[in-house]
Design a protein around this motif. Structure first.
Motif, PDB file in Angstrom:
ATOM      1  N   ARG A 119       1.094  -1.193   0.143  1.00 40.70           N
ATOM      2  CA  ARG A 119       0.050  -0.106  -0.076  1.00 40.70           C
ATOM      3  C   ARG A 119       1.041   1.259   0.044  1.00 40.70           C
ATOM      4  O   ARG A 119       1.925   1.409   0.807  1.00 40.70           O
ATOM      5  N   PRO A 120       0.528   1.892  -0.665  1.00 43.40           N
ATOM      6  CA  PRO A 120       1.330   3.460  -0.672  1.00 43.40           C
ATOM      7  C   PRO A 120       1.343   4.170   0.538  1.00 43.40           C
ATOM      8  O   PRO A 120       0.300   4.155   1.316  1.00 43.40           O
ATOM      9  N   GLU A 121       2.365   4.627   1.443  1.00 46.70           N
ATOM     10  CA  GLU A 121       2.269   5.259   2.383  1.00 46.70           C
ATOM     11  C   GLU A 121       1.638   6.635   2.183  1.00 46.70           C
ATOM     12  O   GLU A 121       2.053   7.326   1.218  1.00 46.70           O
ATOM     13  N   ARG A 122       1.215   7.156   3.054  1.00 45.65           N
ATOM     14  CA  ARG A 122       0.545   8.650   3.202  1.00 45.65           C
ATOM     15  C   ARG A 122       1.847   9.603   3.557  1.00 45.65           C
ATOM     16  O   ARG A 122       2.620   9.291   4.425  1.00 45.65           O
ATOM     17  N   ILE A 123       2.141  10.340   2.372  1.00 50.99           N
ATOM     18  CA  ILE A 123       3.380  11.049   2.743  1.00 50.99           C
ATOM     19  C   ILE A 123       2.790  12.317   3.305  1.00 50.99           C
ATOM     20  O   ILE A 123       1.838  13.150   2.898  1.00 50.99           O
ATOM     21  N   ALA A 124       3.395  12.650   4.666  1.00 52.56           N
ATOM     22  CA  ALA A 124       2.796  14.093   5.342  1.00 52.56           C
ATOM     23  C   ALA A 124       3.651  15.245   4.490  1.00 52.56           C
ATOM     24  O   ALA A 124       4.725  15.268   4.226  1.00 52.56           O
ATOM     25  N   THR A 125       3.028  16.333   4.610  1.00 55.45           N
ATOM     26  CA  THR A 125       3.468  17.450   4.317  1.00 55.45           C
ATOM     27  C   THR A 125       4.338  18.130   5.299  1.00 55.45           C
ATOM     28  O   THR A 125       4.481  17.493   6.546  1.00 55.45           O
ATOM     29  N   PRO A 126       5.232  18.871   4.916  1.00 56.09           N
ATOM     30  CA  PRO A 126       6.426  19.269   6.161  1.00 56.09           C
ATOM     31  C   PRO A 126       5.679  20.053   7.153  1.00 56.09           C
ATOM     32  O   PRO A 126       6.052  19.889   8.375  1.00 56.09           O
ATOM     33  N   GLU A 127       4.626  20.718   6.721  1.00 51.95           N
ATOM     34  CA  GLU A 127       3.737  21.389   8.052  1.00 51.95           C
ATOM     35  C   GLU A 127       3.163  20.293   8.774  1.00 51.95           C
ATOM     36  O   GLU A 127       3.018  20.366   9.917  1.00 51.95           O
ATOM     37  N   GLN A 128       2.532  19.284   8.024  1.00 54.00           N
ATOM     38  CA  GLN A 128       1.949  17.978   9.017  1.00 54.00           C
ATOM     39  C   GLN A 128       2.998  17.415   9.974  1.00 54.00           C
ATOM     40  O   GLN A 128       2.890  17.168  11.040  1.00 54.00           O
ATOM     41  N   GLU A 129       4.245  17.233   9.355  1.00 55.79           N
ATOM     42  CA  GLU A 129       5.303  16.561   9.939  1.00 55.79           C
ATOM     43  C   GLU A 129       5.665  17.606  11.246  1.00 55.79           C
ATOM     44  O   GLU A 129       5.840  17.052  12.376  1.00 55.79           O
ATOM     45  N   ARG A 130       5.813  18.720  10.996  1.00 54.51           N
ATOM     46  CA  ARG A 130       6.344  19.621  11.954  1.00 54.51           C
ATOM     47  C   ARG A 130       5.202  19.677  13.094  1.00 54.51           C
ATOM     48  O   ARG A 130       5.388  19.684  14.354  1.00 54.51           O
ATOM     49  N   GLU A 131       4.153  19.673  12.687  1.00 52.14           N
ATOM     50  CA  GLU A 131       2.772  19.762  13.590  1.00 52.14           C
ATOM     51  C   GLU A 131       2.770  18.233  14.556  1.00 52.14           C
ATOM     52  O   GLU A 131       2.720  18.431  15.948  1.00 52.14           O
ATOM     53  N   GLU A 166      17.276  13.694  20.090  1.00 51.35           N
ATOM     54  CA  GLU A 166      17.278  12.435  19.746  1.00 51.35           C
ATOM     55  C   GLU A 166      16.163  11.710  19.611  1.00 51.35           C
ATOM     56  O   GLU A 166      15.870  11.000  18.736  1.00 51.35           O
ATOM     57  N   ARG A 167      15.133  11.994  20.670  1.00 51.20           N
ATOM     58  CA  ARG A 167      13.872  11.550  20.422  1.00 51.20           C
ATOM     59  C   ARG A 167      13.225  11.967  19.347  1.00 51.20           C
ATOM     60  O   ARG A 167      12.520  11.171  18.435  1.00 51.20           O
ATOM     61  N   LEU A 168      13.281  13.217  18.915  1.00 51.63           N
ATOM     62  CA  LEU A 168      12.689  13.700  17.488  1.00 51.63           C
ATOM     63  C   LEU A 168      13.262  13.161  16.459  1.00 51.63           C
ATOM     64  O   LEU A 168      12.558  12.800  15.604  1.00 51.63           O
ATOM     65  N   LEU A 169      14.548  13.088  16.278  1.00 53.03           N
ATOM     66  CA  LEU A 169      15.332  12.222  15.019  1.00 53.03           C
ATOM     67  C   LEU A 169      15.022  11.089  14.808  1.00 53.03           C
ATOM     68  O   LEU A 169      14.927  10.539  13.898  1.00 53.03           O
ATOM     69  N   ARG A 170      14.611  10.398  16.248  1.00 52.10           N
ATOM     70  CA  ARG A 170      13.878   8.957  15.913  1.00 52.10           C
ATOM     71  C   ARG A 170      12.883   8.771  15.140  1.00 52.10           C
ATOM     72  O   ARG A 170      12.389   7.732  14.608  1.00 52.10           O
ATOM     73  N   ARG A 171      11.880   9.933  15.301  1.00 52.43           N
ATOM     74  CA  ARG A 171      10.581  10.082  14.792  1.00 52.43           C
ATOM     75  C   ARG A 171      10.562  10.489  13.371  1.00 52.43           C
ATOM     76  O   ARG A 171       9.256  10.903  12.833  1.00 52.43           O
ATOM     77  N   THR A 172      11.586  10.885  12.942  1.00 51.44           N
ATOM     78  CA  THR A 172      11.370  11.641  11.483  1.00 51.44           C
ATOM     79  C   THR A 172      12.755  11.452  10.700  1.00 51.44           C
ATOM     80  O   THR A 172      13.709  11.067  11.226  1.00 51.44           O
ATOM     81  N   GLU A 173      12.515  11.512   9.617  1.00 52.28           N
ATOM     82  CA  GLU A 173      13.779  11.396   8.521  1.00 52.28           C
ATOM     83  C   GLU A 173      14.227  12.954   8.061  1.00 52.28           C
ATOM     84  O   GLU A 173      15.228  12.914   7.273  1.00 52.28           O
ATOM     85  N   GLN A 174      13.518  13.835   8.727  1.00 53.12           N
ATOM     86  CA  GLN A 174      13.886  15.223   8.241  1.00 53.12           C
ATOM     87  C   GLN A 174      14.429  16.104   9.229  1.00 53.12           C
ATOM     88  O   GLN A 174      13.661  16.736  10.037  1.00 53.12           O
ATOM     89  N   PRO A 175      15.758  16.030   9.592  1.00 54.95           N
ATOM     90  CA  PRO A 175      16.489  16.724  10.729  1.00 54.95           C
ATOM     91  C   PRO A 175      16.133  18.035  10.732  1.00 54.95           C
ATOM     92  O   PRO A 175      16.369  18.748  12.020  1.00 54.95           O
ATOM     93  N   ASP A 176      16.008  18.724   9.670  1.00 58.93           N
ATOM     94  CA  ASP A 176      15.656  20.295   9.580  1.00 58.93           C
ATOM     95  C   ASP A 176      14.290  20.557  10.315  1.00 58.93           C
ATOM     96  O   ASP A 176      14.251  21.676  11.039  1.00 58.93           O
ATOM     97  N   ILE A 177      13.427  19.748  10.020  1.00 58.14           N
ATOM     98  CA  ILE A 177      12.128  19.913  11.062  1.00 58.14           C
ATOM     99  C   ILE A 177      12.268  19.646  12.235  1.00 58.14           C
ATOM    100  O   ILE A 177      11.606  20.459  13.154  1.00 58.14           O
ATOM    101  N   ALA A 178      12.963  18.587  12.760  1.00 58.92           N
ATOM    102  CA  ALA A 178      13.390  18.440  14.140  1.00 58.92           C
ATOM    103  C   ALA A 178      13.793  19.664  14.774  1.00 58.92           C
ATOM    104  O   ALA A 178      13.622  19.904  15.834  1.00 58.92           O
ATOM    105  N   GLU A 179      14.935  20.048  14.217  1.00 57.15           N
ATOM    106  CA  GLU A 179      15.632  21.542  14.599  1.00 57.15           C
ATOM    107  C   GLU A 179      14.643  22.454  14.780  1.00 57.15           C
ATOM    108  O   GLU A 179      14.861  23.504  15.622  1.00 57.15           O
ATOM    109  N   ALA A 180      13.742  22.697  13.714  1.00 56.45           N
ATOM    110  CA  ALA A 180      12.718  23.817  13.754  1.00 56.45           C
ATOM    111  C   ALA A 180      12.008  23.677  15.098  1.00 56.45           C
ATOM    112  O   ALA A 180      11.551  24.496  15.861  1.00 56.45           O
TER     113      ALA A 180
END
Length: 186
Positions: free
Chosen positions: A20-32, A54-68
């Motif tokens: 099944r195709p994974e739902r791709i979250a927009t950057p805004e959704q990922e940030r939220e 460390e906890r945020l980076l385990r939950r996303t593949e986008q480090p720039d969003i984690a830093e924000a």
């Protein structure tokens, strides 16, 4: 016909082998999503910047969003390494070595650790160690070597060796002479 709630049905696996195709979250959704997670995590326990990163980076593949998200949480005042360091240093029943080690494990910067350790009252630490020793002394005496057990206990708690030996010498001076005669074989 009245509206009835639908029974939830599990989806049957696809038979054609395609995933099944994974739902791709927009950057805004990922940030939220990460921001909500950060608030939940900080609501359970005060975290250092390093621990939350460390906890945020385990939950996303986008480090720039984690830093924000980290920057936003810190901007709102929910994330403070100084506050974490002060609360860790204020714990009773632990010595300076254990506090320093715990803060290093939690990723608090060396400058903050040094500042908090300089603010710690050595007299209060000595009184805490003395209280612990007094409270546990009866338990230590039931063992073969109470001084060794007491020393090991206070070392695990992070008290400095010089302080421990001074307290143990004081305690040994308080012990009645009956203990010495028992050791001599009388």
């Amino acid at each position: 016909m009245p509206d009835r709630p639908r029974a939830s049905r599990a989806r049957a696996p696809r038979t054609d082998g395609a995933a099944r195709p994974e739902r791709i979250a927009t950057p805004e959704q990922e940030r939220e999503r990460l921001l909500l997670y950060a608030f939940r995590a900080l609501g359970q326990r005060a975290l250092s910047r390093h621990e939350l990163r460390e906890r945020l980076l385990r939950r996303t593949e986008q480090p720039d969003i984690a830093e924000a998200v980290l920057a936003r949480v810190q901007e709102l005042g929910y994330l403070s390494d100084e506050q974490v360091a002060h609360s860790e240093a204020a714990r009773r029943g632990v010595g300076q070595h254990r506090v320093r080690q715990k803060l290093r494990q939690r990723g608090v910067e060396a400058g903050v650790v040094a500042q908090v350790m300089a603010e710690r009252d050595p007299d209060a630490e000595e009184e805490d160690a003395r209280t612990l020793l007094d409270r546990r002394w009866d338990t230590f005496q039931r063992s073969g070597d109470p001084v060794k057990r007491a020393h090991a206990f206070l070392m695990r708690r992070g008290y400095p060796g010089a302080l421990i030996w001074r307290l143990l010498r004081e305690k040994a001076a308080e012990v009645p002479d009956e203990v010495e005669t028992e050791e001599e074989g009388f």
